[in-house]
Design an enzyme around this catalytic site. Structure first.
Site, PDB file in Angstrom:
ATOM      1  N   CYS A   1     -43.455  64.054 129.374  1.00  0.00           N
ATOM      2  CA  CYS A   1     -44.295  63.015 129.981  1.00  0.00           C
ATOM      3  C   CYS A   1     -45.183  62.259 128.995  1.00  0.00           C
ATOM      4  O   CYS A   1     -45.790  61.255 129.372  1.00  0.00           O
ATOM      5  CB  CYS A   1     -45.155  63.612 131.093  1.00  0.00           C
TER       6      CYS A   1
ATOM      7  N   GLU B   1     -47.638  79.942 108.817  1.00  0.00           N
ATOM      8  CA  GLU B   1     -46.858  80.777 109.739  1.00  0.00           C
ATOM      9  C   GLU B   1     -47.262  82.260 109.686  1.00  0.00           C
ATOM     10  O   GLU B   1     -46.424  83.143 109.492  1.00  0.00           O
ATOM     11  CB  GLU B   1     -45.355  80.636 109.448  1.00  0.00           C
TER      12      GLU B   1
ATOM     13  N   GLY C   1     -48.675  69.426 114.132  1.00  0.00           N
ATOM     14  CA  GLY C   1     -49.228  69.029 112.847  1.00  0.00           C
ATOM     15  C   GLY C   1     -50.017  70.097 112.117  1.00  0.00           C
ATOM     16  O   GLY C   1     -50.790  69.785 111.214  1.00  0.00           O
TER      17      GLY C   1
ATOM     18  N   CYS D   1     -46.252  66.025 124.690  1.00  0.00           N
ATOM     19  CA  CYS D   1     -45.287  66.571 125.644  1.00  0.00           C
ATOM     20  C   CYS D   1     -44.003  65.740 125.599  1.00  0.00           C
ATOM     21  O   CYS D   1     -44.042  64.510 125.731  1.00  0.00           O
ATOM     22  CB  CYS D   1     -45.871  66.571 127.054  1.00  0.00           C
TER      23      CYS D   1
END
Length: 178
Positions: free
Chosen positions: A146, A87, A18, A143
Site C-alpha cells: 500500500c 546483521e 536502510g 509497504c
C-alpha cells in the site's frame, strides 16, 4: 563525545528500511573524522559480498567476517576507536556482552540489525541492546502493498526456520495493516 567515553548506537527496523545504509554512512563519517574504524559482518551473510557490508542500494564498506560474537574480540585491533557490526541477529549469542565490553573500554559501537523476526517477535540480540544503548534509531521501510510506512518484514518463502538469509523475492516490507 571525546576522550575515552564509549557508547552503543543501535540502528534497527525491518528489512529494506536502510539500516545497513545508515550504518555505512555513520562509519564513513567516522573515517572522515580520522577515527580508526573496524567493521564486522557474519560469515553467513553472503547475499551481496562475502567480505563487505552491502546495502540493498549497493553501498559497500569492507568488513571482517566473523562466525560468532567472540570473534570480534579476537580480531579487534586494540587501537580501533569505532566498531561497526552489521546483521547482529546472525551472531546473537554473546554479542550483548561483547558490545558492553567494547563500550566500557571507550569504543563507539554501532550496530545495525532487525528488531523483530518474520513473525513480528523480538529478535535477539537487538531488544537487549536497545536497553543498553545510548542512541537508538528506528528505521521504517515502505509497504510493498500500500505504500505506507512499514515496520514488519514479511517472509514470502515457506519455511519455519528462524534465520533464512535472503533479500528481494524472499522478503518484503509490510505495514501494520497489510
Amino acid at each position: 563525545m571525546t576522550g575515552n567515553v564509549g557508547w552503543i548506537e543501535v540502528i534497527c527496523g525491518p528489512m529494506f528500511s536502510g539500516k545497513s545504509e545508515e550504518l555505512i554512512r555513520r562509519l564513513r563519517r567516522a573515517q572522515i573524522a580520522r577515527k580508526r574504524v573496524q567493521v564486522f559482518k557474519p560469515a553467513i551473510d553472503i547475499r551481496y559480498s562475502a567480505e563487505e557490508i552491502v546495502s540493498h542500494s549497493a553501498q559497500r564498506l569492507g568488513a571482517t567476517v566473523i562466525s560468532s560474537a567472540k570473534d570480534i574480540l579476537e580480531k579487534l585491533d586494540w587501537r580501533t576507536q569505532v566498531v561497526g557490526i552489521d546483521e547482529p541477529n546472525f551472531v546473537a549469542d554473546g554479542l550483548v556482552e561483547v558490545a558492553q565490553q567494547l563500550a566500557d573500554s571507550g569504543k563507539q559501537v554501532l550496530i545495525a540489525g532487525l528488531d523483530t523476526d518474520y513473525l513480528g517477535r523480538p529478535f535477539a540480540p537487538i531488544p537487549d541492546l536497545l536497553c543498553l544503548a545510548e542512541s537508538i534509531t528506528k528505521t521504517l521501510a515502505i509497504c510493498m502493498r500500500c505504500g505506507n510506512p512499514a515496520k514488519h518484514t514479511q517472509r514470502l518463502v515457506d519455511t519455519e526456520d528462524l534465520i533464512v538469509v535472503g533479500a528481494t523475492g524472499m522478503y518484503e516490507a509490510r505495514c501494520r495493516r497489510c
